[in-house]
Design a protein around this motif. Structure first.
Motif, PDB file in Angstrom:
ATOM      1  N   GLY A 103       2.980   4.174  -1.671  1.00 29.34           N
ATOM      2  CA  GLY A 103       2.185   4.147  -0.734  1.00 29.34           C
ATOM      3  C   GLY A 103       2.865   5.172   0.298  1.00 29.34           C
ATOM      4  N   THR A 196       2.129  -5.518  -5.742  1.00 29.29           N
ATOM      5  CA  THR A 196       1.108  -3.898  -6.191  1.00 29.29           C
ATOM      6  C   THR A 196       0.579  -4.107  -7.830  1.00 29.29           C
ATOM      7  OG1 THR A 196       1.085  -1.605  -6.967  1.00 29.29           O
ATOM      8  CG2 THR A 196       3.511  -2.398  -7.985  1.00 29.29           C
ATOM      9  N   SER A 200      -1.931   1.036  -9.442  1.00 35.81           N
ATOM     10  CA  SER A 200      -0.900   2.216  -8.698  1.00 35.81           C
ATOM     11  C   SER A 200       0.256   2.756  -9.253  1.00 35.81           C
ATOM     12  CB  SER A 200      -0.188   0.709  -7.305  1.00 35.81           C
ATOM     13  OG  SER A 200      -1.226   0.839  -6.347  1.00 35.81           O
TER      14      SER A 200
END
Length: 326
Positions: A103, A196, A200
């Protein structure tokens, strides 16, 4: 009279359409006498397809492809089959949760990974369900996204998904990439944290497809169509939010009672439509885009699993389209 079919699967939540199709009589209504064989590992499933122990299997495309190409002892005609599920895989790491690996910029991810490594005080051992799996390819993508070297910074081992929880708890492994509901179960138990998931790294990717052996599918074209209709009906049932509680109940039943003995709370949390970002999806659409197969075959080529001759064979088997111009 129903026609028999032996279908291999593992104790995973994305096996739900097959469990529902058998337990609610959907297979029977379509003229199929389906025996669901819960295997201990993906290697057993692949060998069952090759050596006539199974007529079909719910399997991830990389293993189906490598099995078709003869990497389990001999070549076998396996086409892309019937798409069943997308996404749902998660990467879990052991120990206290550290700030997000993804991110942000890669430097932050790399630093946080190094913090986690120092907490472990050893080279991390990460498990995947099979070498030839979407899980392995997704884990490699994750490691490279944070500039971790998959060959030197970690050790990757193979382990059946339903054994990973105990292995993580006993510190036999330090993390894993596996299908639902095992990542969520590790998080609920507090023995690991989800870093994750598929959403993603490879959003919308095909996860499981139901392949059939040529021996079975060619015995009667009508049988293949009946199987497709039955799986489609069960898939729609599993996608309906109003049916989630029943699907979870069926999956959490013991094997002796027609279930897969899955942990009910974790299974409920990854059902389609749940708020968690790592929920699985059931999908009966065709293999028609990069989300389906192309990224996998490209990644498999990068791992040197596939040769140009293998790629030509995949066009012939229908895994890739259009066929190359000769």
């Amino acid at each position: 009279m129903s026609s028999a079919i032996r279908i291999g699967l593992l104790r995973l939540a994305d096996s739900a359409p097959l469990i529902i199709a058998r337990n609610l009589g959907i297979f029977e209504r379509h003229g199929l006498d389906a025996e669901l064989i819960v295997s201990p590992s993906w290697a057993n499933v692949a060998d069952g397809l090759v050596w006539n122990g199974l007529d079909a299997a719910l399997i991830f495309p990389p293993l189906a492809i490598m099995t078709a190409l003869g990497h389990r002892g001999r070549e076998i005609n396996l086409g892309p089959g019937i798409p069943v599920s997308r996404g749902g895989n998660t990467i879990v790491l052991r120990g206290p949760k550290v700030p997000s690996f993804l991110g942000g910029d890669f430097t932050t991810g790399q630093r946080n990974f190094q913090i986690w490594q120092r907490i472990l005080r050893r080279r991390p051992k990460l498990a995947v369900v099979h070498l030839y799996s979407t899980h392995f390819l997704i884990l490699i993508d994750f490691l490279r996204s944070i500039h971790a070297d998959p060959e030197h910074d970690v050790e990757i081992v193979v382990m059946p998904p339903d054994r990973m929880i105990d292995a993580l708890g006993s510190q036999e492994i330090d993390g894993f990439c596996a299908g639902p509901p095992w990542g969520t179960e590790a998080d609920i138990r507090g023995i690991g944290f989800i870093v994750t998931g598929s959403i993603s790294i490879r959003p919308g990717h095909l996860e499981k497809t139901l392949v059939t052996t040529q021996r079975w599918s060619q015995s009667s074209p009508a049988l293949s169509q009946a199987l497709k209709r039955a799986v489609g009906e069960a898939t729609h049932f599993c996608m309906a939010p109003n049916n989630s509680a029943e699907v979870v109940r069926q999956l959490s039943n013991s094997l002796a009672n027609g279930g897969l003995a899955l942990p009910p709370e974790a299974t409920a949390q990854i059902m389609p439509g749940h708020k968690t970002p790592n929920s699985m999806q059931f999908d009966f659409s065709a293999l028609d885009d990069d989300f389906s197969i192309n990224w996998m075959t490209q990644a498999m080529q990068a791992q040197c699993w596939l040769t140009p001759a293998n790629m030509t064979r995949l066009y012939e088997l229908g895994w890739l389209t259009p066929a190359p111009i000769s």
